[in-house]
Design an enzyme around this catalytic site. Structure first.
Site, PDB file in Angstrom:
ATOM      1  N   ASP A 262      -5.270  -0.454   0.344  1.00  0.00           N
ATOM      2  CA  ASP A 262      -5.270  -0.755   1.364  1.00  0.00           C
ATOM      3  C   ASP A 262      -2.790  -0.315   1.164  1.00  0.00           C
ATOM      4  O   ASP A 262      -2.837  -0.627   0.247  1.00  0.00           O
ATOM      5  CB  ASP A 262      -4.897  -2.596   2.153  1.00  0.00           C
ATOM      6  CG  ASP A 262      -3.920  -2.026   2.536  1.00  0.00           C
ATOM      7  OD1 ASP A 262      -5.412  -3.279   4.174  1.00  0.00           O
ATOM      8  OD2 ASP A 262      -3.401  -2.411   3.483  1.00  0.00           O
ATOM      9  N   SER A 344       5.349  -3.442  12.020  1.00  0.00           N
ATOM     10  CA  SER A 344       5.451  -2.630  10.822  1.00  0.00           C
ATOM     11  C   SER A 344       6.080  -3.408   9.815  1.00  0.00           C
ATOM     12  O   SER A 344       7.670  -2.343  10.584  1.00  0.00           O
ATOM     13  CB  SER A 344       4.428  -1.807   9.953  1.00  0.00           C
ATOM     14  OG  SER A 344       3.978  -1.898   8.159  1.00  0.00           O
ATOM     15  N   SER A 346       9.402  -3.356   6.103  1.00  0.00           N
ATOM     16  CA  SER A 346       8.975  -3.694   4.340  1.00  0.00           C
ATOM     17  C   SER A 346       8.683  -4.899   3.956  1.00  0.00           C
ATOM     18  O   SER A 346       9.053  -6.127   4.378  1.00  0.00           O
ATOM     19  CB  SER A 346      10.581  -2.324   4.586  1.00  0.00           C
ATOM     20  OG  SER A 346      10.706  -3.637   4.367  1.00  0.00           O
ATOM     21  N   TYR A 347       8.543  -4.913   2.387  1.00  0.00           N
ATOM     22  CA  TYR A 347       8.431  -5.952   1.979  1.00  0.00           C
ATOM     23  C   TYR A 347       9.869  -6.699   1.558  1.00  0.00           C
ATOM     24  O   TYR A 347       9.720  -7.841   1.389  1.00  0.00           O
ATOM     25  CB  TYR A 347       7.861  -5.499   0.574  1.00  0.00           C
ATOM     26  CG  TYR A 347       6.312  -5.626   0.870  1.00  0.00           C
ATOM     27  CD1 TYR A 347       5.279  -7.329   0.353  1.00  0.00           C
ATOM     28  CD2 TYR A 347       5.521  -4.636   1.274  1.00  0.00           C
ATOM     29  CE1 TYR A 347       4.558  -7.379   1.138  1.00  0.00           C
ATOM     30  CE2 TYR A 347       3.993  -4.470   2.147  1.00  0.00           C
ATOM     31  CZ  TYR A 347       3.268  -6.262   1.561  1.00  0.00           C
ATOM     32  OH  TYR A 347       2.021  -5.795   2.084  1.00  0.00           O
ATOM     33  N   GLU A 348      10.739  -5.974   1.616  1.00  0.00           N
ATOM     34  CA  GLU A 348      12.359  -6.622   1.902  1.00  0.00           C
ATOM     35  C   GLU A 348      12.633  -6.883   3.267  1.00  0.00           C
ATOM     36  O   GLU A 348      13.010  -8.695   3.037  1.00  0.00           O
ATOM     37  CB  GLU A 348      13.363  -5.385   1.761  1.00  0.00           C
ATOM     38  CG  GLU A 348      13.132  -5.093   0.457  1.00  0.00           C
ATOM     39  CD  GLU A 348      12.084  -3.727  -0.080  1.00  0.00           C
ATOM     40  OE1 GLU A 348      11.339  -3.561   1.581  1.00  0.00           O
ATOM     41  OE2 GLU A 348      12.307  -2.641  -1.472  1.00  0.00           O
ATOM     42  N   ALA A 349      12.417  -6.762   4.254  1.00  0.00           N
ATOM     43  CA  ALA A 349      11.656  -7.815   5.186  1.00  0.00           C
ATOM     44  C   ALA A 349      11.152  -8.746   5.366  1.00  0.00           C
ATOM     45  O   ALA A 349      11.528 -10.042   5.908  1.00  0.00           O
ATOM     46  CB  ALA A 349      11.954  -6.831   6.372  1.00  0.00           C
ATOM     47  N   ASN A 356       4.802  -8.418  10.305  1.00  0.00           N
ATOM     48  CA  ASN A 356       4.363  -7.932  11.378  1.00  0.00           C
ATOM     49  C   ASN A 356       3.902  -8.776  12.516  1.00  0.00           C
ATOM     50  O   ASN A 356       3.310  -9.652  12.038  1.00  0.00           O
ATOM     51  CB  ASN A 356       2.852  -7.024  10.553  1.00  0.00           C
ATOM     52  CG  ASN A 356       2.871  -6.118   9.949  1.00  0.00           C
ATOM     53  OD1 ASN A 356       4.417  -5.757   9.219  1.00  0.00           O
ATOM     54  ND2 ASN A 356       1.556  -5.840   8.795  1.00  0.00           N
ATOM     55  N   GLU A 405      -6.881   1.337   5.097  1.00  0.00           N
ATOM     56  CA  GLU A 405      -7.758   0.259   4.403  1.00  0.00           C
ATOM     57  C   GLU A 405      -9.483   0.619   4.503  1.00  0.00           C
ATOM     58  O   GLU A 405     -10.195   1.514   5.817  1.00  0.00           O
ATOM     59  CB  GLU A 405      -7.564  -1.062   5.334  1.00  0.00           C
ATOM     60  CG  GLU A 405      -8.071  -2.078   4.997  1.00  0.00           C
ATOM     61  CD  GLU A 405      -7.837  -3.501   5.338  1.00  0.00           C
ATOM     62  OE1 GLU A 405      -7.490  -2.967   6.601  1.00  0.00           O
ATOM     63  OE2 GLU A 405      -8.525  -3.831   5.381  1.00  0.00           O
TER      64      GLU A 405
HETATM   65  N1  DCP Z   1      -1.846  -5.350  15.118  1.00  0.00           N
HETATM   66  C1  DCP Z   1      -1.141  -4.769  14.416  1.00  0.00           C
HETATM   67  C2  DCP Z   1      -1.910  -4.104  13.236  1.00  0.00           C
HETATM   68  C3  DCP Z   1      -1.544  -3.141  12.802  1.00  0.00           C
HETATM   69  N2  DCP Z   1      -0.451  -2.044  13.002  1.00  0.00           N
HETATM   70  C4  DCP Z   1      -0.445  -0.683  11.658  1.00  0.00           C
HETATM   71  C5  DCP Z   1       0.719  -0.990  11.429  1.00  0.00           C
HETATM   72  C6  DCP Z   1       0.429  -1.002   9.839  1.00  0.00           C
HETATM   73  O1  DCP Z   1       1.223  -0.637   9.423  1.00  0.00           O
HETATM   74  C7  DCP Z   1      -1.186  -0.695   9.971  1.00  0.00           C
HETATM   75  C8  DCP Z   1      -1.702  -1.411   8.771  1.00  0.00           C
HETATM   76  O2  DCP Z   1      -1.577  -2.425   8.909  1.00  0.00           O
HETATM   77  P1  DCP Z   1      -1.612  -3.906   7.408  1.00  0.00           P
HETATM   78  O3  DCP Z   1      -2.571  -5.003   8.304  1.00  0.00           O
HETATM   79  O4  DCP Z   1      -2.500  -2.793   6.889  1.00  0.00           O
HETATM   80  O5  DCP Z   1      -0.307  -3.459   7.293  1.00  0.00           O
HETATM   81  P2  DCP Z   1       0.565  -3.190   7.409  1.00  0.00           P
HETATM   82  O6  DCP Z   1       0.248  -1.523   6.065  1.00  0.00           O
HETATM   83  O7  DCP Z   1       2.231  -3.312   7.884  1.00  0.00           O
HETATM   84  O8  DCP Z   1       0.727  -4.335   5.745  1.00  0.00           O
HETATM   85  P3  DCP Z   1       0.400  -5.005   4.079  1.00  0.00           P
HETATM   86  O9  DCP Z   1       1.123  -4.137   3.348  1.00  0.00           O
HETATM   87  O10 DCP Z   1       0.748  -6.460   4.203  1.00  0.00           O
HETATM   88  O11 DCP Z   1      -1.026  -3.755   4.807  1.00  0.00           O
HETATM   89  O12 DCP Z   1      -1.515  -0.853  11.219  1.00  0.00           O
HETATM   90  C9  DCP Z   1      -0.730  -2.348  14.157  1.00  0.00           C
HETATM   91  O13 DCP Z   1       0.308  -2.093  14.440  1.00  0.00           O
HETATM   92  N3  DCP Z   1      -0.791  -3.504  14.790  1.00  0.00           N
HETATM   93 MG    MG Z   2      -2.009  -1.954   4.988  1.00  0.00          MG
END
Ligand code: DCP
Ligand code: MG
Length: 991
Positions: A262, A344, A346-349, A356, A405
């Site tokens: 992922d 989405s 960042s991990y800092e956020a 998210n 993913e």
């Molecule tokens: N309801 C949602 C779910 C996902 N996404 C988008 C933004 C995310 O960046 C991307 C991938 O979803 P992830 O759940 O994998 O979340 P992230 O990749 O952002 O974070 P993580 O590091 O936890 O995987 O899909 C979105 O816009 N709205």
């Molecule tokens: Mg992801």
């Protein structure tokens, strides 16, 4: 078992990695005493060849201004500084990172990090990051020899369609993007706003809808994996040879390895490639511009944000039992805060508590320094393809989950190469990072559940193996139930009600106890999951099950013709998607979001949907289709039947399901055969033409789709209900003019196809004399009753006596009561198949024209609420002649489901005699202590009733009455209540 930070390069790779790390450490240690500023904090450079300033000078600048100097190019190196690079090197390099040394000098002079794009060495679009041009021929650009090869396998023609669609979708000009962004912030919305009435609305909406992009990409990759597998043949995986050098496996014997991979904060990571100055900071991707635009949002003067959000919160709490969503909504009360969602962060956020999906306004309260960056849909697509293409070089045992993913079965690969599984995972992650500039994490376990759990441990930018000898029970124990697959908010609420919130809680109880809460199937799966067991196989060839197009923003209409125009556009859109997916549909569903009666007319999110009721209506087709005219005409017909005022619509979606592969040769149509036989048997019955012929359907309706009603009561119900509805609508419209809209006769649009409240003279003319007489008498009586109702006298008794009473269930025991024999259903002779087909046949008849249950139910739905108790009295009244079924109890027979199925699907209103009979039979089960049978019967009955139209309120009442009666008997005879997991889902009569 510790987190595996090993890079996976094995014996030879390990040496270089160690050397690189050591040099970096030395550099960091050396720089501290001389530190003058942190200007380049979070930025790393690698110098390639001669530069001005020289590599040594650049190194010194980095050292004293907080940056990092890489002696070797690393996947996470932010920039490669160079003057020029020979072509031969360029082909293997990520060009988006090549910049001139002048950037460092200028940043230093300006004492701030400048946009690096004007300093890019290898791009023909100097002001932006180099873009991969999918579908564009190599010769299209002069600089193409210097551009990276698109990571897309071009053999895929179907993918081209998906890509084209996406490409168009992301090609929005900056002005257009700005226009949409401004929709939520403009102070004078009416001037700039684009609503669904505008002809270009849909294109614009999809260009900017993140959910549309995610869904399209996700579905596209499922299809992509299928097609890669089909194209694979016996080609093998040449890239596997590169892995022979990896660390050898120490595992003896075959162990299963499933990897879950992922991307980390995917949208942010892609966005940061063009915003390196923001690396290491709290960053979020959102439509909102952030800053004052997110904290001072103009709100329509008539919008009542607090009232609206409280309504939302209550719905989340009461209907979905989702307190997280309810809290999120309540966090948006602040009048001026943006309700844009963070896609989405960042991990800092995340360290500051941002997540998210949070509202930007709320996030800014928690972290005022949060930086927001816009969407880069093109970038997401490019990186996602690179991810999939990288993995598919080694194996095609891939289950695509979404654009960022997937699950990958690694067992064969590891066995084949005898390499250490985590060495491979490290190698793969490095490759993905090097090609995309974005980090990803991976988890490995012996099944999908454990692999996903392991990824959570690994994030961000790591990898983790859940060892086979790990104490899985202990590992799973603290996991909250809602993070398991298939556990949604309502199931987790149900579990929490009986004190179960973590896997550990479930581990402590018996399976039987869990079954009494959830039912057998769900309980077994959950029970296993809580112990770390997951038997789901990886699904490599995921066929598209549904295609849809939906818009829930900008939906504002005033006239039916506007609705019609929009439905035509949406119909065309969904059909294009269906054709792109190479599928045909047999089921068309129209989903309409209608402003909830209690919701403010103006939504606090400008042009948003606000609090809505959702109405679903479907048409089941006899033959599958991908014809835009057929699909659109059904959609228009469904909208017409919904009788909704255009100004109350807030969202519209078309969902196509029961998809068939265009290439699959159709098997003999069993249903058709069955219909022919039924028709033959009912030669003596009246034949009625279908009531509606969709105005837009260019093709004539095939003969076999014309409807032959089963019983005269269906026709009677249909006609009388039309009159009833008209009368009641008039009544309601007087009090509440904007609701209960009747498209019929409301406008000269082509949606209009019948005159309001009048019996269709054509149909009337075709009825046998006795039925016609009955209809006309009934109409008069009904209208008289309605008048009485206006004067306050309860019409319930009269109405109820007029509701057609279906034959009692007892009749269902006689084989002759069914129009079908087993032989009608050849080739399948199983009873389950018969029941299924009967149900479908009945449904089909309704959908194709009769719709008797709908009409009667609509009719009941229109009744004033105070009549409901009278209706319940009617349904549950004691019947003098209760059919006498002594022994055996039919609820203990093997085919009791068939009987219930026939009863529920065929009758609009349950007859009192049948309801009585059910009560009697169930009592016997309570007495005989047959709890699991009662549980199964009630569950099945409830599901049958819920699968009827949502407004089959008489059935809902009958079920609820039965359930409460059982509980009374339980207390009386057994001393405790039963826990029924299924409940009636109807907001109109239950609450
Ligand atoms: N309801 C949602 C779910 C996902 N996404 C988008 C933004 C995310 O960046 C991307 C991938 O979803 P992830 O759940 O994998 O979340 P992230 O990749 O952002 O974070 P993580 O590091 O936890 O995987 O899909 C979105 O816009 N709205
Ligand atoms: Mg992801």
């Amino acid at each position: 078992m510790a987190r595996d930070e090993h890079n996976g390069f094995g014996d030879w790779g390990g040496y270089f990695e160690a050397k690189k790390s050591k040099l970096e450490e030395q550099f960091t240690a050396a720089s501290d005493p001389f530190r003058k500023s942190n200007l380049f904090a979070g930025i790393s450079i690698f110098v390639n060849g001669r530069t001005n300033p020289s590599a040594d000078e650049l190194k010194r600048i980095m050292m004293v201004h907080g940056g990092t100097y890489h002696h070797y190019e690393r996947p996470h190196t932010t920039f490669t500084i160079a003057t020029n690079v020979p072509d031969v090197k360029v082909r293997n390099m990520n060009l988006s990172k090549f910049i001139s040394a002048q950037w460092v000098v200028d940043c230093l002079e300006n004492e701030k990090i400048l946009d690096y794009k004007p300093y890019l060495l290898y791009t023909n679009q100097k002001t932006s990051q180099p873009r991969l041009n999918f579908g564009k021929s190599k010769n299209d650009s002069n600089n193409d020899s210097k551009l990276e090869e698109p990571p897309l396998k071009k053999s895929d023609s179907n993918l081209d369609g998906i890509l084209k669609e996406l490409q168009q979708a992301v090609a929005a000009s900056p002005e257009k993007e700005a226009k949409i962004t401004n929709l939520s912030t403009t102070s004078n919305p009416s001037h700039n706003a684009m609503s669904a009435v505008d002809p270009g609305f849909l294109t614009e909406f999809y260009k900017n809808s993140r959910l549309h992009h995610i869904a399209t990409l996700g579905a596209g990759f499922k299809q992509y994996v299928c097609e890669l597998r089909q194209a694979q043949g016996s080609k093998g995986f040449p890239k596997r040879q590169d892995l022979k050098t990896l660390t050898k496996s120490t595992q003896i014997g075959s162990v299963r390895y499933v990897m879950h991979i992922d991307m980390d904060c995917f949208f942010v990571s892609v966005g940061l490639r063009s915003h390196p100055e923001l690396r290491g900071l709290p960053v979020a991707v959102t439509h909102s511009k952030g800053g004052s635009a997110a904290t001072d949002v103009p709100v329509h003067p008539q919008a009542d944000r607090e009232a609206e959000l409280e309504l939302f919160a209550q719905r989340f709490e009461h209907h979905l039992h989702d307190n997280i969503k309810a809290d999120k909504v309540r966090s948006g009360f602040d009048k001026k805060m943006s309700l844009s969602e963070i896609a989405s962060c960042s991990y800092e956020a995340r360290k500051k508590g941002i997540r998210n999906g949070m509202f930007v306004g709320q996030a800014l309260k928690m972290c005022p320094e949060l930086k927001t960056i816009p969407y880069d849909f093109e970038g997401y697509k490019e990186v996602a393809f690179t991810l999939y293409n990288t993995v598919s070089q080694y194996t095609l045992n891939i289950e695509a989950v979404s654009c960022d993913e997937m699950f990958v079965e690694l067992t064969d690969l590891v066995d084949d190469l005898k390499v250490d599984v985590m060495a491979f995972v490290g190698y793969l992650r490095q490759e993905v990072h090097a090609k995309t500039g974005c980090p990803c994490s991976a988890g490995v376990g012996s099944n999908k559940l454990l692999a996903r759990m392991a990824t959570k441990e690994a994030k961000p930018n790591g990898q983790y193996l859940l060892d086979h000898d790990q104490d899985l029970l202990a590992y799973m124990a603290p996991t909250p139930l809602e993070s398991l697959p298939g556990v949604g908010s309502s199931m987790s609420y149900k579990l929490s009600q009986v004190g179960l919130s973590s896997c550990g809680d479930v581990q402590k109880i018996t399976l039987e106890k869990l079954e009494s809460v959830l039912g057998k199937k769900q309980a077994q799966t959950l029970y296993q999951n809580c112990q770390g067991v997951d038997t789901r196989p990886l699904n490599y060839e995921q066929q598209r099950k549904q295609v849809s197009a939906e818009a829930n923003y900008g939906i504002r209409f005033s006239k039916p013709i506007e609705v019609e125009n929009f439905l035509r556009q949406l119909g065309a859109e969904v059909t294009t998607r269906l054709i792109d997916a190479k599928r045909r549909t047999k089921s068309i569903n129209l989903k309409v979001m209608v402003r909830a009666a209690e919701a403010p007319v103006e939504t606090s999110k400008f042009m948003g949907h606000g609090v809505c009721d959702v109405i679903n209506k479907s048409s089941i087709l006899k033959h599958s289709t991908d014809d835009v005219n057929v699909i659109t005409s059904h959609v228009l017909k469904l909208m017409r039947e919904a009788h909704l005022p255009p100004n109350e619509l807030r969202g519209i979606g078309i969902h196509l399901s029961k998809l068939e592969d265009v290439n699959v040769v159709r098997k003999e149509n069993i249903l058709k055969k069955m219909f022919v036989k039924i028709t033959e048997k009912k030669k003596d019955q009246t034949t009625v033409e279908p009531q509606e012929v969709p105005a837009t359907n260019s093709k004539p309706i095939p003969e076999e789709t014309k409807v032959k009603p089963k019983e005269k009561t269906n026709v009677l119900s249909m006609l009388t209900a039309a009159a009833g509805r008209k009368s009641l609508n008039e009544d309601k419209v007087r009090n509440e003019p904007s609701r209960n809209y009747d498209f019929f006769g409301a406008d000269e649009s082509s949606l209009v196809s019948a005159s309001a409240g009048q019996f269709d003279p054509d149909i009337l003319a075709q009825l046998p004399d006795d039925i016609r007489r009955e209809v006309l008498t009934f109409k008069e009586e009904y209208l008289r009753i309605s008048e009485n109702d206006e004067t306050g006298r309860s019409p319930s008794k009269k109405l109820c006596t007029r509701i057609p009473s279906p034959p009692p269930l007892a009749l269902a025991f006689s084989p002759s009561s069914s129009p079908l024999n087993e032989s009608d259903l050849q080739p399948s002779t199983s009873k389950a198949a018969i029941a299924r087909l009967e149900k479908r046949a009945t449904r089909k008849e309704y959908e194709l024209g009769c719709r008797s249950d709908q009409i009667v139910s609509d009719y009941i739905e229109e009744l004033p609420k105070h009549i409901h108790p009278a209706l319940l009295d009617y349904i549950s009244r004691p019947v003098e002649e209760v059919p006498c079924i002594e022994e055996p109890n039919f609820l203990l027979q093997l085919d009791y489901k068939n009987l219930l199925n026939e009863w529920v699907t065929k009758e609009e209103v349950p007859a009192p005699a049948d309801v009585n009979l059910m009560h009697g039979q169930i009592y016997k089960l309570v007495k005989a202590d047959k709890m699991s049978q009662i549980y199964d019967v009630m569950k099945y009955l409830c599901r049958l009733i819920n699968s009827k139209r949502s407004n089959s309120c008489p059935w809902h009442m009958a079920y609820n009455h039965l359930e409460s009666d059982i509980q009374k008997k339980m207390i009386e005879l057994q001393g405790y209540n039963m826990h029924f997991t299924e409940t009636i889902r109807c907001y109109k009569c239950v609450g």
